[in-house]
Design a protein around this motif. Sequence first.
Motif, PDB file in Angstrom:
ATOM      1  N   ARG A 169       2.706  39.403 -40.887  1.00 33.13           N
ATOM      2  CA  ARG A 169       3.350  40.691 -40.607  1.00 33.13           C
ATOM      3  C   ARG A 169       4.848  40.448 -40.445  1.00 33.13           C
ATOM      4  NH1 ARG A 169      -1.083  44.019 -38.925  1.00 33.13           N
ATOM      5  NH2 ARG A 169      -2.894  42.772 -39.431  1.00 33.13           N
ATOM      6  N   VAL A 170       5.627  41.478 -40.762  1.00 31.95           N
ATOM      7  CA  VAL A 170       7.077  41.354 -40.687  1.00 31.95           C
ATOM      8  C   VAL A 170       7.649  42.577 -39.988  1.00 31.95           C
ATOM      9  CG1 VAL A 170       9.211  41.049 -41.989  1.00 31.95           C
ATOM     10  CG2 VAL A 170       7.069  40.109 -42.890  1.00 31.95           C
ATOM     11  N   ILE A 171       8.547  42.345 -39.042  1.00 38.83           N
ATOM     12  CA  ILE A 171       9.315  43.417 -38.402  1.00 38.83           C
ATOM     13  C   ILE A 171      10.763  42.960 -38.365  1.00 38.83           C
ATOM     14  CG2 ILE A 171       9.758  44.752 -36.306  1.00 38.83           C
ATOM     15  CD1 ILE A 171       6.854  44.413 -35.511  1.00 38.83           C
ATOM     16  N   ASP A 172      11.635  43.732 -38.998  1.00 42.97           N
ATOM     17  CA  ASP A 172      13.076  43.455 -38.990  1.00 42.97           C
ATOM     18  C   ASP A 172      13.405  41.994 -39.314  1.00 42.97           C
ATOM     19  OD1 ASP A 172      13.553  46.117 -38.241  1.00 42.97           O
ATOM     20  OD2 ASP A 172      13.414  45.634 -36.106  1.00 42.97           O
ATOM     21  N   GLY A 173      12.729  41.436 -40.295  1.00 44.97           N
ATOM     22  CA  GLY A 173      13.014  40.064 -40.706  1.00 44.97           C
ATOM     23  C   GLY A 173      12.334  38.993 -39.871  1.00 44.97           C
ATOM     24  N   TRP A 174      11.539  39.376 -38.880  1.00 46.37           N
ATOM     25  CA  TRP A 174      10.794  38.421 -38.062  1.00 46.37           C
ATOM     26  C   TRP A 174       9.364  38.377 -38.578  1.00 46.37           C
ATOM     27  CZ3 TRP A 174      13.073  35.284 -34.601  1.00 46.37           C
ATOM     28  CH2 TRP A 174      14.361  35.618 -34.196  1.00 46.37           C
ATOM     29  N   TYR A 175       8.843  37.171 -38.733  1.00 46.35           N
ATOM     30  CA  TYR A 175       7.514  36.974 -39.298  1.00 46.35           C
ATOM     31  C   TYR A 175       6.556  36.462 -38.222  1.00 46.35           C
ATOM     32  CZ  TYR A 175       9.882  37.121 -43.811  1.00 46.35           C
ATOM     33  OH  TYR A 175      10.629  37.499 -44.891  1.00 46.35           O
ATOM     34  N   ARG A 176       5.321  36.974 -38.282  1.00 47.94           N
ATOM     35  CA  ARG A 176       4.252  36.498 -37.408  1.00 47.94           C
ATOM     36  C   ARG A 176       2.933  36.652 -38.136  1.00 47.94           C
ATOM     37  NH1 ARG A 176       3.772  38.966 -31.731  1.00 47.94           N
ATOM     38  NH2 ARG A 176       2.524  37.111 -31.470  1.00 47.94           N
ATOM     39  N   THR A 177       2.015  35.765 -37.829  1.00 48.25           N
ATOM     40  CA  THR A 177       0.651  35.924 -38.319  1.00 48.25           C
ATOM     41  C   THR A 177      -0.156  36.412 -37.132  1.00 48.25           C
ATOM     42  OG1 THR A 177       0.907  34.219 -39.982  1.00 48.25           O
ATOM     43  CG2 THR A 177      -1.339  34.771 -39.336  1.00 48.25           C
ATOM     44  N   CYS A 178      -0.661  37.637 -37.250  1.00 50.42           N
ATOM     45  CA  CYS A 178      -1.364  38.227 -36.112  1.00 50.42           C
ATOM     46  C   CYS A 178      -2.392  39.258 -36.577  1.00 50.42           C
ATOM     47  CB  CYS A 178      -0.381  38.852 -35.131  1.00 50.42           C
ATOM     48  SG  CYS A 178       0.758  40.050 -35.828  1.00 50.42           S
ATOM     49  N   CYS A 179      -3.262  39.598 -35.643  1.00 51.94           N
ATOM     50  CA  CYS A 179      -4.287  40.615 -35.899  1.00 51.94           C
ATOM     51  C   CYS A 179      -3.653  42.002 -35.713  1.00 51.94           C
ATOM     52  CB  CYS A 179      -5.456  40.425 -34.924  1.00 51.94           C
ATOM     53  SG  CYS A 179      -5.003  40.631 -33.186  1.00 51.94           S
ATOM     54  N   ASP A 180      -4.425  43.048 -36.007  1.00 54.18           N
ATOM     55  CA  ASP A 180      -3.912  44.414 -35.868  1.00 54.18           C
ATOM     56  C   ASP A 180      -3.477  44.712 -34.444  1.00 54.18           C
ATOM     57  OD1 ASP A 180      -4.399  44.881 -38.542  1.00 54.18           O
ATOM     58  OD2 ASP A 180      -6.348  45.836 -38.199  1.00 54.18           O
ATOM     59  N   ARG A 181      -4.279  44.291 -33.456  1.00 57.08           N
ATOM     60  CA  ARG A 181      -3.957  44.577 -32.049  1.00 57.08           C
ATOM     61  C   ARG A 181      -2.642  43.913 -31.634  1.00 57.08           C
ATOM     62  NH1 ARG A 181      -5.290  41.985 -26.977  1.00 57.08           N
ATOM     63  NH2 ARG A 181      -6.497  40.459 -28.138  1.00 57.08           N
ATOM     64  N   HIS A 182      -2.472  42.638 -31.958  1.00 57.30           N
ATOM     65  CA  HIS A 182      -1.242  41.959 -31.565  1.00 57.30           C
ATOM     66  C   HIS A 182      -0.045  42.430 -32.379  1.00 57.30           C
ATOM     67  CE1 HIS A 182      -3.950  39.138 -29.389  1.00 57.30           C
ATOM     68  NE2 HIS A 182      -2.999  39.355 -28.504  1.00 57.30           N
ATOM     69  N   PHE A 183      -0.284  42.902 -33.593  1.00 56.89           N
ATOM     70  CA  PHE A 183       0.807  43.487 -34.364  1.00 56.89           C
ATOM     71  C   PHE A 183       1.285  44.779 -33.707  1.00 56.89           C
ATOM     72  CE2 PHE A 183       2.256  46.098 -38.097  1.00 56.89           C
ATOM     73  CZ  PHE A 183       3.454  45.430 -38.279  1.00 56.89           C
ATOM     74  N   GLN A 184       0.357  45.617 -33.266  1.00 54.03           N
ATOM     75  CA  GLN A 184       0.728  46.862 -32.574  1.00 54.03           C
ATOM     76  C   GLN A 184       1.472  46.560 -31.275  1.00 54.03           C
ATOM     77  OE1 GLN A 184      -3.019  48.915 -32.249  1.00 54.03           O
ATOM     78  NE2 GLN A 184      -3.007  49.539 -34.405  1.00 54.03           N
ATOM     79  N   GLU A 185       1.020  45.558 -30.523  1.00 49.21           N
ATOM     80  CA  GLU A 185       1.718  45.176 -29.287  1.00 49.21           C
ATOM     81  C   GLU A 185       3.122  44.672 -29.592  1.00 49.21           C
ATOM     82  OE1 GLU A 185      -0.713  42.360 -27.186  1.00 49.21           O
ATOM     83  OE2 GLU A 185      -2.342  43.817 -26.894  1.00 49.21           O
ATOM     84  N   TRP A 186       3.250  43.898 -30.657  1.00 50.57           N
ATOM     85  CA  TRP A 186       4.547  43.372 -31.061  1.00 50.57           C
ATOM     86  C   TRP A 186       5.480  44.521 -31.462  1.00 50.57           C
ATOM     87  CZ3 TRP A 186       5.668  40.802 -36.364  1.00 50.57           C
ATOM     88  CH2 TRP A 186       6.920  40.160 -36.355  1.00 50.57           C
ATOM     89  N   GLN A 187       4.948  45.480 -32.247  1.00 52.04           N
ATOM     90  CA  GLN A 187       5.740  46.647 -32.630  1.00 52.04           C
ATOM     91  C   GLN A 187       6.219  47.417 -31.403  1.00 52.04           C
ATOM     92  OE1 GLN A 187       2.772  48.446 -35.270  1.00 52.04           O
ATOM     93  NE2 GLN A 187       4.291  48.398 -36.926  1.00 52.04           N
ATOM     94  N   ALA A 188       5.323  47.615 -30.424  1.00 46.50           N
ATOM     95  CA  ALA A 188       5.682  48.347 -29.209  1.00 46.50           C
ATOM     96  C   ALA A 188       6.785  47.605 -28.426  1.00 46.50           C
ATOM     97  CB  ALA A 188       4.453  48.554 -28.340  1.00 46.50           C
ATOM     98  N   ARG A 189       6.671  46.287 -28.317  1.00 44.69           N
ATOM     99  CA  ARG A 189       7.703  45.512 -27.609  1.00 44.69           C
ATOM    100  C   ARG A 189       9.040  45.616 -28.333  1.00 44.69           C
ATOM    101  NH1 ARG A 189       3.681  41.666 -27.274  1.00 44.69           N
ATOM    102  NH2 ARG A 189       4.686  40.354 -28.840  1.00 44.69           N
ATOM    103  N   ARG A 190       9.012  45.531 -29.666  1.00 45.95           N
ATOM    104  CA  ARG A 190      10.267  45.619 -30.437  1.00 45.95           C
ATOM    105  C   ARG A 190      10.878  47.023 -30.321  1.00 45.95           C
ATOM    106  NH1 ARG A 190      12.753  41.271 -32.276  1.00 45.95           N
ATOM    107  NH2 ARG A 190      13.526  42.424 -34.042  1.00 45.95           N
ATOM    108  N   ALA A 191      10.028  48.044 -30.293  1.00 42.26           N
ATOM    109  CA  ALA A 191      10.524  49.427 -30.190  1.00 42.26           C
ATOM    110  C   ALA A 191      11.130  49.689 -28.817  1.00 42.26           C
ATOM    111  CB  ALA A 191       9.394  50.412 -30.473  1.00 42.26           C
ATOM    112  N   GLY A 192      10.626  48.995 -27.786  1.00 34.89           N
ATOM    113  CA  GLY A 192      11.108  49.196 -26.424  1.00 34.89           C
ATOM    114  C   GLY A 192      12.428  48.511 -26.139  1.00 34.89           C
ATOM    115  N   ARG A 193      12.963  47.800 -27.067  1.00 34.23           N
ATOM    116  CA  ARG A 193      14.234  47.088 -26.838  1.00 34.23           C
ATOM    117  C   ARG A 193      15.408  47.991 -26.962  1.00 34.23           C
ATOM    118  NH1 ARG A 193      13.778  41.045 -29.217  1.00 34.23           N
ATOM    119  NH2 ARG A 193      12.210  40.408 -27.762  1.00 34.23           N
TER     120      ARG A 193
END
Length: 158
Positions: free
Chosen positions: A134-158
Amino acid sequence: MTHNEFVAHIRERYSDLFDPTNSDQDWQYLITVGPGWWPLIEEYCQRAQASLRENGEIGRWYIRQVKEKMGELRIYLRPAPYERIDIDGFPEIVHDIDPPQPTPVQEALSDLRAEIVGRANLTCEECGEPGGLRVIDGWYRTCCDRHFQEWQARRAGR
């Protein structure tokens, strides 16, 4: 199990896969992946150690680092220092990247690493469940749907 406990376990159980001159500080950076990949690291160490023992090459190869880079598991190996005769006929210790003669186990270790990395590419680094890159703003991670959603929420909260 905490990260430090996992590293201590690997350090103790598979000590012959790592350079004995590594300091405690070195060990802080030798394995820096999330718990979802720990079973894959354990399997890699177990199978690599068995292959090295079977081929009489324990102590000839060291794991230099295990980390995540660009969302992918990276396992770096290198040959242990070895002795060869220098130009004047005297023995010298060599720290080359490649040994003078590739051994049959070198290809086996490379194939094993490719297999484990391939499986990690489909495994969430956080929890070990099926996942993907998965990729968000040039950051890459290998994760499941749940951890991707958590990651998106953390990035959005910045």
